[in-house]
Design an enzyme around this catalytic site. Structure first.
Site, PDB file in Angstrom:
ATOM      1  CB  VAL A  15     -10.952   7.984  -4.476  1.00  0.00           C
ATOM      2  CG1 VAL A  15     -11.990   7.820  -4.503  1.00  0.00           C
ATOM      3  CG2 VAL A  15     -10.199   6.914  -5.405  1.00  0.00           C
ATOM      4  CB  VAL A  89     -10.511   5.525   5.123  1.00  0.00           C
ATOM      5  CG1 VAL A  89     -11.112   7.113   5.601  1.00  0.00           C
ATOM      6  CG2 VAL A  89     -11.454   4.335   5.104  1.00  0.00           C
ATOM      7  N   PRO A  92      -6.609  -2.017   1.881  1.00  0.00           N
ATOM      8  CG  PRO A  92      -4.441  -1.063   3.751  1.00  0.00           C
ATOM      9  CD  PRO A  92      -6.080  -1.188   3.296  1.00  0.00           C
ATOM     10  CB  THR A  93      -4.516  -6.809   0.246  1.00  0.00           C
ATOM     11  OG1 THR A  93      -4.693  -6.897  -1.066  1.00  0.00           O
ATOM     12  CG2 THR A  93      -4.648  -8.329   0.531  1.00  0.00           C
ATOM     13  CB  ALA A 224     -11.792  -8.611 -11.554  1.00  0.00           C
ATOM     14  CB  CYS A 275      -7.286  -0.295  -7.635  1.00  0.00           C
ATOM     15  SG  CYS A 275      -7.178   0.835  -5.937  1.00  0.00           S
ATOM     16  CG  PHE A 337       0.987   2.311 -11.648  1.00  0.00           C
ATOM     17  CD1 PHE A 337       0.494   3.762 -10.488  1.00  0.00           C
ATOM     18  CD2 PHE A 337      -0.444   1.685 -11.814  1.00  0.00           C
ATOM     19  CE1 PHE A 337      -0.951   3.783 -10.259  1.00  0.00           C
ATOM     20  CE2 PHE A 337      -1.397   2.343 -11.798  1.00  0.00           C
ATOM     21  CZ  PHE A 337      -1.524   3.576 -10.869  1.00  0.00           C
ATOM     22  NE  ARG A 345      -1.296   4.682  -4.213  1.00  0.00           N
ATOM     23  CZ  ARG A 345      -2.244   4.754  -4.245  1.00  0.00           C
ATOM     24  NH1 ARG A 345      -3.068   4.884  -2.487  1.00  0.00           N
ATOM     25  NH2 ARG A 345      -2.817   5.085  -4.849  1.00  0.00           N
TER      26      ARG A 345
HETATM   27  P1  NAD Z   1      -5.029   6.941  -0.511  1.00  0.00           P
HETATM   28  O1  NAD Z   1      -4.423   5.895   0.386  1.00  0.00           O
HETATM   29  O2  NAD Z   1      -4.627   7.736  -1.450  1.00  0.00           O
HETATM   30  O3  NAD Z   1      -6.094   7.861   0.069  1.00  0.00           O
HETATM   31  C1  NAD Z   1      -7.035   7.459   1.939  1.00  0.00           C
HETATM   32  C2  NAD Z   1      -6.722   8.126   2.826  1.00  0.00           C
HETATM   33  O4  NAD Z   1      -7.842   8.176   3.628  1.00  0.00           O
HETATM   34  C3  NAD Z   1      -5.253   8.410   2.695  1.00  0.00           C
HETATM   35  O5  NAD Z   1      -4.684   9.517   3.049  1.00  0.00           O
HETATM   36  C4  NAD Z   1      -5.658   8.317   4.441  1.00  0.00           C
HETATM   37  O6  NAD Z   1      -4.973   9.183   5.610  1.00  0.00           O
HETATM   38  C5  NAD Z   1      -6.734   8.417   5.081  1.00  0.00           C
HETATM   39  N1  NAD Z   1      -7.649   8.151   5.821  1.00  0.00           N
HETATM   40  C6  NAD Z   1      -7.447   6.363   5.866  1.00  0.00           C
HETATM   41  N2  NAD Z   1      -7.881   6.344   7.476  1.00  0.00           N
HETATM   42  C7  NAD Z   1      -8.800   7.693   7.940  1.00  0.00           C
HETATM   43  C8  NAD Z   1      -9.476   7.594   8.810  1.00  0.00           C
HETATM   44  N3  NAD Z   1      -9.860   7.043   9.816  1.00  0.00           N
HETATM   45  N4  NAD Z   1      -9.915   9.139   9.217  1.00  0.00           N
HETATM   46  C9  NAD Z   1      -9.600   9.990   8.099  1.00  0.00           C
HETATM   47  N5  NAD Z   1      -8.766   9.764   7.397  1.00  0.00           N
HETATM   48  C10 NAD Z   1      -8.266   8.777   7.152  1.00  0.00           C
HETATM   49  O7  NAD Z   1      -5.859   5.724  -1.298  1.00  0.00           O
HETATM   50  P2  NAD Z   1      -6.532   5.889  -2.891  1.00  0.00           P
HETATM   51  O8  NAD Z   1      -5.979   5.991  -3.599  1.00  0.00           O
HETATM   52  O9  NAD Z   1      -7.015   7.331  -2.322  1.00  0.00           O
HETATM   53  O10 NAD Z   1      -7.898   4.814  -2.562  1.00  0.00           O
HETATM   54  C11 NAD Z   1      -8.975   5.450  -1.698  1.00  0.00           C
HETATM   55  C12 NAD Z   1     -10.035   4.269  -2.578  1.00  0.00           C
HETATM   56  O11 NAD Z   1     -10.425   4.458  -2.922  1.00  0.00           O
HETATM   57  C13 NAD Z   1      -9.501   2.514  -2.308  1.00  0.00           C
HETATM   58  O12 NAD Z   1     -10.582   1.637  -1.223  1.00  0.00           O
HETATM   59  C14 NAD Z   1      -9.286   2.115  -3.753  1.00  0.00           C
HETATM   60  O13 NAD Z   1      -9.493   0.616  -3.675  1.00  0.00           O
HETATM   61  C15 NAD Z   1      -9.971   2.842  -3.975  1.00  0.00           C
HETATM   62  N6  NAD Z   1     -10.145   3.303  -5.260  1.00  0.00           N
HETATM   63  C16 NAD Z   1      -9.013   3.886  -5.365  1.00  0.00           C
HETATM   64  C17 NAD Z   1      -8.472   4.119  -6.905  1.00  0.00           C
HETATM   65  C18 NAD Z   1      -7.485   5.173  -7.394  1.00  0.00           C
HETATM   66  O14 NAD Z   1      -6.610   5.011  -8.569  1.00  0.00           O
HETATM   67  N7  NAD Z   1      -5.751   5.459  -6.220  1.00  0.00           N
HETATM   68  C19 NAD Z   1      -9.313   4.383  -7.776  1.00  0.00           C
HETATM   69  C20 NAD Z   1     -10.138   3.915  -7.751  1.00  0.00           C
HETATM   70  C21 NAD Z   1     -10.820   3.486  -6.096  1.00  0.00           C
HETATM   71  C1  UGA Z   2      -7.694   1.227 -12.748  1.00  0.00           C
HETATM   72  C2  UGA Z   2      -8.813   1.689 -13.317  1.00  0.00           C
HETATM   73  O1  UGA Z   2      -8.236   1.254 -14.981  1.00  0.00           O
HETATM   74  C3  UGA Z   2      -9.900   1.977 -12.781  1.00  0.00           C
HETATM   75  O2  UGA Z   2     -11.161   2.078 -13.471  1.00  0.00           O
HETATM   76  C4  UGA Z   2     -10.070   1.658 -11.471  1.00  0.00           C
HETATM   77  O3  UGA Z   2     -11.067   3.180 -10.945  1.00  0.00           O
HETATM   78  C5  UGA Z   2      -9.024   2.093 -10.922  1.00  0.00           C
HETATM   79  O4  UGA Z   2      -7.440   0.795 -11.316  1.00  0.00           O
HETATM   80  C6  UGA Z   2      -9.342   1.530  -8.992  1.00  0.00           C
HETATM   81  O5  UGA Z   2     -10.044   0.831  -8.593  1.00  0.00           O
HETATM   82  O6  UGA Z   2      -8.092   2.174  -8.674  1.00  0.00           O
HETATM   83  P1  UGA Z   2      -5.746   2.748 -12.958  1.00  0.00           P
HETATM   84  O7  UGA Z   2      -4.993   1.178 -11.739  1.00  0.00           O
HETATM   85  O8  UGA Z   2      -5.178   4.118 -12.250  1.00  0.00           O
HETATM   86  O9  UGA Z   2      -7.139   2.167 -13.323  1.00  0.00           O
HETATM   87  O10 UGA Z   2      -4.876   2.637 -13.893  1.00  0.00           O
HETATM   88  P2  UGA Z   2      -4.675   1.731 -15.149  1.00  0.00           P
HETATM   89  O11 UGA Z   2      -4.601   3.136 -16.779  1.00  0.00           O
HETATM   90  O12 UGA Z   2      -6.170   0.989 -14.547  1.00  0.00           O
HETATM   91  O13 UGA Z   2      -3.419   0.992 -15.560  1.00  0.00           O
HETATM   92  C7  UGA Z   2      -2.827  -0.251 -14.618  1.00  0.00           C
HETATM   93  C8  UGA Z   2      -1.948  -0.948 -14.896  1.00  0.00           C
HETATM   94  O14 UGA Z   2      -2.078  -1.810 -15.759  1.00  0.00           O
HETATM   95  C9  UGA Z   2      -1.110  -0.201 -14.896  1.00  0.00           C
HETATM   96  O15 UGA Z   2       0.341  -0.807 -14.710  1.00  0.00           O
HETATM   97  C10 UGA Z   2      -0.657  -0.244 -16.689  1.00  0.00           C
HETATM   98  O16 UGA Z   2       0.597   0.511 -17.501  1.00  0.00           O
HETATM   99  C11 UGA Z   2      -1.426  -1.366 -16.790  1.00  0.00           C
HETATM  100  N1  UGA Z   2      -2.293  -1.133 -18.394  1.00  0.00           N
HETATM  101  C12 UGA Z   2      -3.259  -1.146 -18.164  1.00  0.00           C
HETATM  102  C13 UGA Z   2      -1.421  -2.672 -19.289  1.00  0.00           C
HETATM  103  O17 UGA Z   2      -0.870  -3.332 -18.789  1.00  0.00           O
HETATM  104  N2  UGA Z   2      -1.538  -2.801 -20.577  1.00  0.00           N
HETATM  105  C14 UGA Z   2      -2.977  -1.865 -21.164  1.00  0.00           C
HETATM  106  O18 UGA Z   2      -3.533  -2.404 -21.947  1.00  0.00           O
HETATM  107  C15 UGA Z   2      -3.563  -1.391 -19.626  1.00  0.00           C
END
Ligand code: NAD
Ligand code: UGA
Length: 458
Positions: A15, A89, A92-93, A224, A275, A337, A345
């Site tokens: 992100v 940052v 996680p769960t 959700a 997520c 995924f 993840r």
């Molecule tokens: P990520 O694990 O890829 O990145 C998090 C980063 O934060 C890591 O590089 C870690 O080293 C760093 N970090 C942790 N503690 C720190 C600290 N004290 N100081 C500096 N850096 C620190 O995680 P992500 O996928 O980018 O997700 C981040 C948040 O965004 C989560 O809450 C997730 O739920 C949310 N989110 C993720 C997605 C997605 O598509 N991955 C989409 C929307 C929201």
């Molecule tokens: C999801 C949400 O779509 C984002 O809006 C959100 O910001 C993000 O989670 C987050 O909070 O991390 P992402 O997990 O990156 O995004 O990808 P999606 O496209 O939502 O797919 C999630 C999973 O569902 C994948 O494994 C995908 O293959 C599966 N999926 C998706 C299905 O099995 N069927 C579908 O119709 C759509």
């Protein structure tokens, strides 16, 4: 060059990196710095080999890095020198103590809040970008404003809705930007500062503002709802297999109702990603905490159906392959995924790989972008595992192919050649329903889609 705004993002992950690259690209008068505790990650962001694969991201970073986008490990300095701080940052769960397996682990979050407090020399806007339980901003405010030293912090909630694989497009053309704040004079002023940043490229009607708790909760609820749609269609896929209906036809008919809509109704092996599972479990935990057990059970069933769907996939494989997989070689097409990301993840492929190995099958893992992560995920898992990038070579000599990620490249391979190279009878289990099943059957494969009658030669 003097910059109008100085922005810091703590957390250079999936992100933090792309989001800040988009802000830097759209707001050249903002200086954007992304910091992380992980020096390798920062080194990768500063190299030609970015730490994450995301279509369009290389170009975006190349155009902005060194101009108004900087990646650094200097967290203290970053906090001191910037006025607007995004916190992105990982959350996680929790894996220990009360709420283990359900609640969000907020240790990284709280550490960051304390660091901001310790190193700030001027007032700042602190923005929750990570996904957090509702009311986290309250804890953040209490930590940040616990000293009487004239420094004031305004906390905003600005959850991120990007999906991996389409992150750059999602950031450029978001459905909405959500900004929650306190409805005080200071809160509203801080909110306006952030609205102004996004208004550089996002149409005003897509920038929503709300109270801070609604904003935090909306993020959990959005995920959700999305996951619920997938579990709903996956539940129906089980029924389709029994009733000789075709889930794709059902999904199309249902999705054409404009009140329901066609998106997120693709039956699959189950959802993965970092997520959905964690955010739903977090929601479930919150509901239980507030004594809403019936509501909690409702949302928990979304995760249960997802687990059921993955186990069902394995049981279908076992049943189709004469109730034994021991000694059989099975090729996994895809480990990410979803397509267009190297992220594994919570990928259903991890579950499938482990279960197949438990059944004493040999596995050959193939993926165009995720082999590095696949190796890490399967480190220490007992059994015979090979990693082969080329899907055709990976399938050679195998008894079955399990298609687990919907990469486009799997659609148009030389299937007659693949069939010839495999052990017979040859099976395809299409966990994403992307192949031309009739054609594969005509070539000689026994084909098992999700939620459709199998096509077999027996
Ligand atoms: P990520 O694990 O890829 O990145 C998090 C980063 O934060 C890591 O590089 C870690 O080293 C760093 N970090 C942790 N503690 C720190 C600290 N004290 N100081 C500096 N850096 C620190 O995680 P992500 O996928 O980018 O997700 C981040 C948040 O965004 C989560 O809450 C997730 O739920 C949310 N989110 C993720 C997605 C997605 O598509 N991955 C989409 C929307 C929201
Ligand atoms: C999801 C949400 O779509 C984002 O809006 C959100 O910001 C993000 O989670 C987050 O909070 O991390 P992402 O997990 O990156 O995004 O990808 P999606 O496209 O939502 O797919 C999630 C999973 O569902 C994948 O494994 C995908 O293959 C599966 N999926 C998706 C299905 O099995 N069927 C579908 O119709 C759509």
């Amino acid at each position: 060059m003097t910059f109008e705004k100085r922005i810091l993002c703590i957390g250079a992950g999936y992100v933090g990196g792309p989001t800040m690259a988009m802000i830097a690209s759209q707001c050249p008068r903002c200086r954007v710095t992304v910091v992380d505790i992980n020096p390798e990650r920062i080194a990768a962001w500063n190299s030609d080999n970015l730490p994450i694969y995301e279509p369009g991201l290389d170009e975006l970073v190349r155009a902005t890095r060194g101009r108004n986008l900087f990646f650094s490990t200097e967290i203290e300095r970053g906090i001191r020198e910037n006025d607007i701080i995004f916190v992105s940052v990982n959350t996680p769960t929790k894996s220990f103590g009360l709420g283990a397996g359900m609640a969000a682990d907020l240790q990284y979050w709280e550490k960051t809040a304390r660091q901001i407090l310790e190193f700030s020399e001027s007032s700042k806007i602190v923005i929750e970008k990570s996904t957090l339980p509702v009311k986290t901003a309250l804890a953040m405010e209490r930590i940040l404003n616990c000293r009487e030293n004239g420094i004031h912090f305004d906390v905003l909630s600005n959850p991120e809705f990007l999906a991996e694989g389409t992150a750059v497009r999602d950031l450029e053309h978001p459905d909405r930007i959500l900004i929650g704040s306190r409805e005080t004079d200071n809160g509203l002023k801080a909110r306006q500062t952030l609205v102004d940043i996004y208004a550089s490229w996002v149409p005003k009607e897509r920038i929503l503002t709300s109270n801070i708790w609604s904003s935090e909760l909306s993020k959990l609820v959005s995920n959700a709802f999305l996951a619920q749609r997938i579990s709903s269609i996956n539940a129906i896929s089980a029924l389709c297999e029994k009733a000789e209906a075709d889930v794709a036809e059902v999904s199309r008919a249902v999705g054409m109702d404009s009140r329901i809509g066609p998106k997120f109704l693709n039956a699959s092996i189950g959802f993965g990603g970092s997520c959905f599972r964690k955010d739903i479990l977090n929601l479930v935990y919150l509901c239980r905490n507030y004594g809403l057990d019936v509501v909690a059970d409702y949302w928990e069933s979304v995760v249960k159906i997802n687990d059921y769907q993955q186990e069902r996939f394995i049981r279908n494989m076992l049943g189709a392959m004469f109730n034994t997989l021991a000694g059989k070689r099975i090729c996994l097409w895809g480990f990410a995924f979803k397509a267009n990301t190297g992220d594994t993840r919570e990928s259903p492929a991890i579950f499938v790989a482990r279960r197949l190995l438990e059944e004493q099958a040999e596995i050959v893992v193939s993926d165009p972008k995720a082999l590095g992560n696949a190796r890490t995920n399967l480190t220490g898992v007992r059994g015979q595992i090979r990693y082969v990038e080329d899907p055709m070579l990976a399938a050679e000599g195998c008894h079955a192919i399990a298609l687990l990620t919907e990469w486009d490249l799997y659609r148009n391979l030389d299937f007659p050649k693949i069939f010839d190279s495999m052990s017979k009878p040859a099976f395809i289990f299409d966990g994403r329903n992307i192949l031309d099943h009739r054609r594969c059957f005509d070539i000689g494969f026994n084909v098992y889609p999700v939620g459709k009658p199998p096509l077999t030669h027996f």
